[in-house]
Design a protein around this motif. Structure first.
Motif, PDB file in Angstrom:
ATOM      1  N   ALA A   1       0.687  -1.393   0.165  1.00 52.57           N
ATOM      2  CA  ALA A   1      -0.052   0.217  -0.050  1.00 52.57           C
ATOM      3  C   ALA A   1       0.774   1.129   0.043  1.00 52.57           C
ATOM      4  O   ALA A   1       0.292   2.218  -0.232  1.00 52.57           O
ATOM      5  CB  ALA A   1      -0.831   0.028   1.094  1.00 52.57           C
ATOM      6  N   GLY A   2       2.204   1.078   0.374  1.00 54.70           N
ATOM      7  CA  GLY A   2       2.899   2.192   0.331  1.00 54.70           C
ATOM      8  C   GLY A   2       3.481   2.861  -1.061  1.00 54.70           C
ATOM      9  O   GLY A   2       4.503   3.488  -1.061  1.00 54.70           O
ATOM     10  N   GLU A   3       3.140   2.012  -2.025  1.00 53.19           N
ATOM     11  CA  GLU A   3       3.568   2.460  -3.354  1.00 53.19           C
ATOM     12  C   GLU A   3       5.042   2.604  -3.574  1.00 53.19           C
ATOM     13  O   GLU A   3       5.430   3.590  -4.028  1.00 53.19           O
ATOM     14  CB  GLU A   3       2.918   3.718  -3.868  1.00 53.19           C
ATOM     15  N   GLY A   4       5.733   1.715  -3.018  1.00 49.25           N
ATOM     16  CA  GLY A   4       7.146   1.971  -2.967  1.00 49.25           C
ATOM     17  C   GLY A   4       8.054   2.337  -1.917  1.00 49.25           C
ATOM     18  O   GLY A   4       9.212   2.363  -1.961  1.00 49.25           O
ATOM     19  N   LEU A   5       7.346   3.255  -1.031  1.00 44.01           N
ATOM     20  CA  LEU A   5       7.806   3.650  -0.085  1.00 44.01           C
ATOM     21  C   LEU A   5       8.175   2.593   1.091  1.00 44.01           C
ATOM     22  O   LEU A   5       7.726   1.513   1.230  1.00 44.01           O
ATOM     23  CB  LEU A   5       6.972   4.612   0.626  1.00 44.01           C
ATOM     24  N   PRO A   6       9.310   2.976   1.961  1.00 40.71           N
ATOM     25  CA  PRO A   6       9.312   2.067   3.291  1.00 40.71           C
ATOM     26  C   PRO A   6       7.977   1.769   3.812  1.00 40.71           C
ATOM     27  O   PRO A   6       7.283   2.828   4.035  1.00 40.71           O
ATOM     28  CB  PRO A   6      10.368   2.708   3.973  1.00 40.71           C
ATOM     29  N   GLU A   7       7.623   0.604   4.398  1.00 35.67           N
ATOM     30  CA  GLU A   7       6.320   0.486   5.154  1.00 35.67           C
ATOM     31  C   GLU A   7       6.415   0.105   6.416  1.00 35.67           C
ATOM     32  O   GLU A   7       7.356  -0.620   6.813  1.00 35.67           O
ATOM     33  CB  GLU A   7       5.608  -0.514   4.149  1.00 35.67           C
ATOM     34  N   VAL A   8       5.491   0.454   7.458  1.00 32.24           N
ATOM     35  CA  VAL A   8       5.337  -0.094   8.446  1.00 32.24           C
ATOM     36  C   VAL A   8       3.791  -0.762   8.568  1.00 32.24           C
ATOM     37  O   VAL A   8       2.956  -0.223   8.248  1.00 32.24           O
ATOM     38  CB  VAL A   8       5.389   0.948   9.485  1.00 32.24           C
TER      39      VAL A   8
END
Length: 385
Positions: free
Chosen positions: A84-91
């Motif tokens: 869901a973060g569209e390529g960004l780091p996720e938590v």
């Protein structure tokens, strides 16, 4: 104060998370938002945020900002599902609070470790002072112990010319460092590795490995900057450690400067004493331009703090990066356990490790639901959906 801005449309979730983070990390300044317009206004009025924790629904608004490029590398997506973060780091949004905090801390402080790892192997944290008697060994031992308790594999490297740690660990092979330095210089790499394996010692109470203390100061006094590089390189290349804690002798020689430049973090200790502060000021000025002070890797820490400074602070920064309490019992302390028996000192070291980027690596197995500080967000997530 480290600044975290979080934005999530669920007000109940935002309230619960921000309250938990404030209680768990009092050194963080946290701003929480549930609406795009308030978030964007805050970012315009208060630049300089270390980390933005954004629910995926806020990402389009942030990317549409004219200065979105300045936020690159500081955004972590709070994801309800993987991707869901569209390529960004996720938590992950719905997980135990303590685990979410550990992941956030990794993002907030990860640069400290990465700088050491980029140099090739385990990062080096050096405890240093321009004057003797500032408590370097007490702090270095406590850092090594508490980093070990946090799940890191630690090597404690005492580089003092007059090393008295045989009182703590017992006597052993007094010329161990000389033997290793000689092996690194003269023998094939595999033989030097064998020597390192033979000479290192393990101490369960310290939660770290170390070399035996020398009987005479000659091996340290004769050490060159090149020999130091070889020694640190061998410990890093060994692959056995996550962190090397160097307990450095006071001094301003070539190898001292080399050690500080090899370090991901320099903990420069001072006391609220006119002589100690003046010596630190002179050495910092002498090494001006030779140390990465502006990069934030040098932290001036005040030891034996009594509650209010009596002398003017003239070192880099508006004041000390941290303070440590005076522990009078250590004056008569010979056994190792006593060095770890001060809750006030241990608590101060814990806070410094958090700020410098070495959080707890392991979280206990936590229940999926329930109250208290280890509650999960799973129940909140089910209500929100």
């Amino acid at each position: 104060m480290l600044r975290l801005v979080m934005a999530v449309p669920d007000s109940q979730y935002a309230s619960k998370l921000s309250r938990f983070l404030r209680e768990s990390e009092p050194s963080w300044r946290i701003a929480a938002f549930t609406q795009e317009i308030a978030l964007l206004r805050h970012l315009e009025e208060a630049p300089g945020t270390e980390l933005l924790l954004l629910h995926s629904s806020f990402l389009p608004a942030i990317r549409a900002k004219a200065d979105a490029g300045a936020l690159r590398g500081r955004i972590v997506a709070l994801a309800e599902r993987p991707g869901a973060g569209e390529g960004l780091p996720e938590v992950a949004m719905y997980q135990p609070m303590s685990r979410l905090l550990t992941e956030l801390t990794e993002h907030m402080h990860g640069d400290a470790r990465k700088s050491g790892e980029a140099a090739g192997g385990a990062p080096l944290l050096t405890v240093f002072s321009a004057a003797g008697g500032c408590g370097k060994t007490a702090l270095a031992l406590n850092i090594a112990r508490q980093a070990g308790e946090r799940g890191y594999r630690v090597f404690y490297l005492n580089l003092e010319a007059l090393n008295a740690t045989d009182l703590l660990f017992g006597t052993g092979e007094a010329d161990s460092l000389s033997r290793l330095l000689y092996a690194l210089r003269t023998r094939p790499e595999d033989r030097a590795t064998e020597e390192l394996e033979r000479l290192r010692r393990s101490e369960g109470r310290l939660r770290a490995e170390y070399f035996d203390a020398p009987d005479h100061p000659g091996e340290r006094l004769a050490m060159t900057a090149e020999q130091l590089r070889e020694l640190i390189g061998a410990l890093r290349a060994d692959g056995r450690y996550d962190l090397i804690v160097a307990d450095a002798d006071s001094g301003c020689g070539d190898w001292h400067l080399e050690l500080l430049n090899l370090s991901a973090r320099v903990v420069w200790m001072v006391m609220d004493d006119a002589q100690s502060l003046r010596k630190a000021e002179k050495l910092a000025r002498y090494w001006m331009g030779k140390l990465p002070m502006d990069a934030g890797s040098v932290s001036f820490v005040l030891n034996k703090f009594s509650g209010a400074m009596k002398n003017e602070w003239r070192l880099p920064g508006k004041g000390p990066a941290g303070v440590l309490p005076y522990v009078p019992q250590w004056k008569a302390m010979a056994g190792l356990e006593g060095w770890f028996a001060s809750p006030a000192f241990s608590g101060s070291v814990d806070r410094l490790l958090d700020e410098w980027g070495w959080p707890h690596r392991f979280s206990p197995e936590l229940p999926a639901e329930g109250g208290g500080p280890y509650a999960s967000f799973a129940a909140v997530g089910r209500r929100a959906r």
